[in-house]
Design a protein around this motif. Structure first.
Motif, PDB file in Angstrom:
ATOM      1  N   GLU A 149       0.873  -1.207   0.198  1.00 54.13           N
ATOM      2  CA  GLU A 149      -0.060  -0.024   0.035  1.00 54.13           C
ATOM      3  C   GLU A 149       0.989   1.311   0.138  1.00 54.13           C
ATOM      4  O   GLU A 149       1.959   1.263   0.658  1.00 54.13           O
ATOM      5  CB  GLU A 149      -0.966  -0.087   1.261  1.00 54.13           C
ATOM      6  N   ARG A 180       0.470   6.697   3.493  1.00 54.93           N
ATOM      7  CA  ARG A 180      -0.559   7.805   3.995  1.00 54.93           C
ATOM      8  C   ARG A 180       0.138   8.705   4.740  1.00 54.93           C
ATOM      9  O   ARG A 180       1.043   8.375   5.570  1.00 54.93           O
ATOM     10  CB  ARG A 180      -1.628   6.872   4.649  1.00 54.93           C
ATOM     11  N   ILE A 239      -4.305   7.789  11.006  1.00 54.83           N
ATOM     12  CA  ILE A 239      -4.888   6.530  10.306  1.00 54.83           C
ATOM     13  C   ILE A 239      -5.910   6.044  11.418  1.00 54.83           C
ATOM     14  O   ILE A 239      -5.446   5.898  12.415  1.00 54.83           O
ATOM     15  CB  ILE A 239      -4.173   5.523   9.910  1.00 54.83           C
ATOM     16  N   ARG A 240      -7.321   6.374  11.102  1.00 49.05           N
ATOM     17  CA  ARG A 240      -8.147   5.977  12.227  1.00 49.05           C
ATOM     18  C   ARG A 240      -8.751   4.336  11.904  1.00 49.05           C
ATOM     19  O   ARG A 240      -8.825   4.244  10.848  1.00 49.05           O
ATOM     20  CB  ARG A 240      -9.185   7.057  12.340  1.00 49.05           C
ATOM     21  N   ASP A 241      -9.280   4.179  12.823  1.00 45.08           N
ATOM     22  CA  ASP A 241      -9.841   2.796  12.828  1.00 45.08           C
ATOM     23  C   ASP A 241     -11.225   2.799  11.858  1.00 45.08           C
ATOM     24  O   ASP A 241     -11.835   1.939  11.351  1.00 45.08           O
ATOM     25  CB  ASP A 241     -10.410   2.039  14.063  1.00 45.08           C
ATOM     26  N   MET A 289     -11.595   4.416   9.222  1.00 46.78           N
ATOM     27  CA  MET A 289     -11.503   4.292   7.697  1.00 46.78           C
ATOM     28  C   MET A 289     -11.382   2.880   7.358  1.00 46.78           C
ATOM     29  O   MET A 289     -11.765   2.760   6.229  1.00 46.78           O
ATOM     30  CB  MET A 289      -9.943   4.911   7.738  1.00 46.78           C
ATOM     31  N   GLU A 290     -11.306   2.047   8.067  1.00 48.45           N
ATOM     32  CA  GLU A 290     -11.655   0.651   7.693  1.00 48.45           C
ATOM     33  C   GLU A 290     -13.158   0.266   7.244  1.00 48.45           C
ATOM     34  O   GLU A 290     -13.227  -0.642   6.535  1.00 48.45           O
ATOM     35  CB  GLU A 290     -11.154  -0.375   8.552  1.00 48.45           C
ATOM     36  N   GLN A 333     -10.707   3.009   0.788  1.00 48.87           N
ATOM     37  CA  GLN A 333      -9.893   1.790   0.431  1.00 48.87           C
ATOM     38  C   GLN A 333      -9.087   2.005  -0.668  1.00 48.87           C
ATOM     39  O   GLN A 333      -9.907   2.591  -1.873  1.00 48.87           O
ATOM     40  CB  GLN A 333     -10.775   0.596   0.457  1.00 48.87           C
TER      41      GLN A 333
END
Length: 240
Positions: free
Chosen positions: A2, A5, A9-11, A13-14, A20
């Motif tokens: 990947e 970024r 990065i937050r959870d 975002m998943e 994605q």
């Protein structure tokens, strides 16, 4: 694999499909939460038949239905009323007393309680007739192709003879009888309407000295009108 970024990065975002990125050799994530490995997909089967051992050890049977002899007999009211009338009974009380003292039962059939069993003649075959076998030898020899070619030749020969007969009929010479049959005399058009006082008045001007000179002039005009234009041949000369 990947890309890098920037930022935090937050959870969460998943769970956002728009954030994605497609990975190399993998499909894009849809961000759906799936149950654990102990989860069973589909419907649970609550039947406990016992498996192969139970099937071998016992035989499941269906209880037979009651036969015609076990069914309860029903009185035949139509026959009872008919016999009561024959005996001279007319009132309702007399009919009721006759039913109580006499017994006529409805016939019981083996197939159905109310309808008798249907009888069929011997040798009757039920269902659709068996399809005839495919003539494989005719297929290998191209028999159907040869039959089609012969049929086309016969059809072509028939059309040729038919067209030849038409041409023969068209070349027949007409005789006096056939011409008279087709001849239709033309009707003379009705004369133009005139007032009665002008019908017997002759022309006031005559530029020809005699009738012979008039006829010669019209003949000359008619012969010269072939080379002229116009409906009556009085126009300019046609030099094209």
């Amino acid at each position: 694999m990947e890309n890098e970024r920037f930022g935090v990065i937050r959870d969460s975002m998943e769970s956002n499909q728009l954030l994605q990125k497609a990975e190399l050799g993998k499909i894009k994530k849809r961000c759906f939460t799936l149950p654990g490995s102990d989860f069973t997909y589909g419907l649970n089967s609550f039947l406990k038949e016992g498996g192969v051992a139970a099937a071998i050890g016992q035989w499941q049977t269906v209880d037979p239905r009651g036969t015609a002899q076990q069914r309860k007999l029903q009185p035949h009211y139509v026959a009872l009323n008919r016999e009561a009338v024959k005996s001279g009974l007319v009132t309702a009380a007399e009919h009721q007393a006759y039913r109580n003292t006499h017994e006529i039962w409805r016939p019981v059939y083996k197939g159905h309680l109310h309808h008798p069993a249907m009888t069929f003649p011997p040798g009757t075959t039920f269902g659709i007739s068996t399809r005839p076998s495919t003539p494989i030898y005719d297929l290998l020899e191209n028999k159907y192709q040869h039959l089609w070619i012969e049929h086309q030749k016969e059809e072509r020969e028939r059309l040729r003879l038919k067209s030849k007969e038409k041409l023969k009929r068209a070349k027949m010479q007409d005789n006096h009888t056939t011409i008279l049959r087709r001849y239709q005399p033309q009707e003379e058009p009705a004369p133009l309407w005139q007032l009665p006082r002008f019908q017997k008045i002759g022309p006031h001007l005559d530029t020809f000295p005699s009738q012979e000179a008039r006829q010669k002039a019209f003949n000359a005009q008619r012969s010269d009108g072939i080379a002229r234009k116009g409906l009556r041949g009085q126009g300019i000369y046609n030099i094209s």
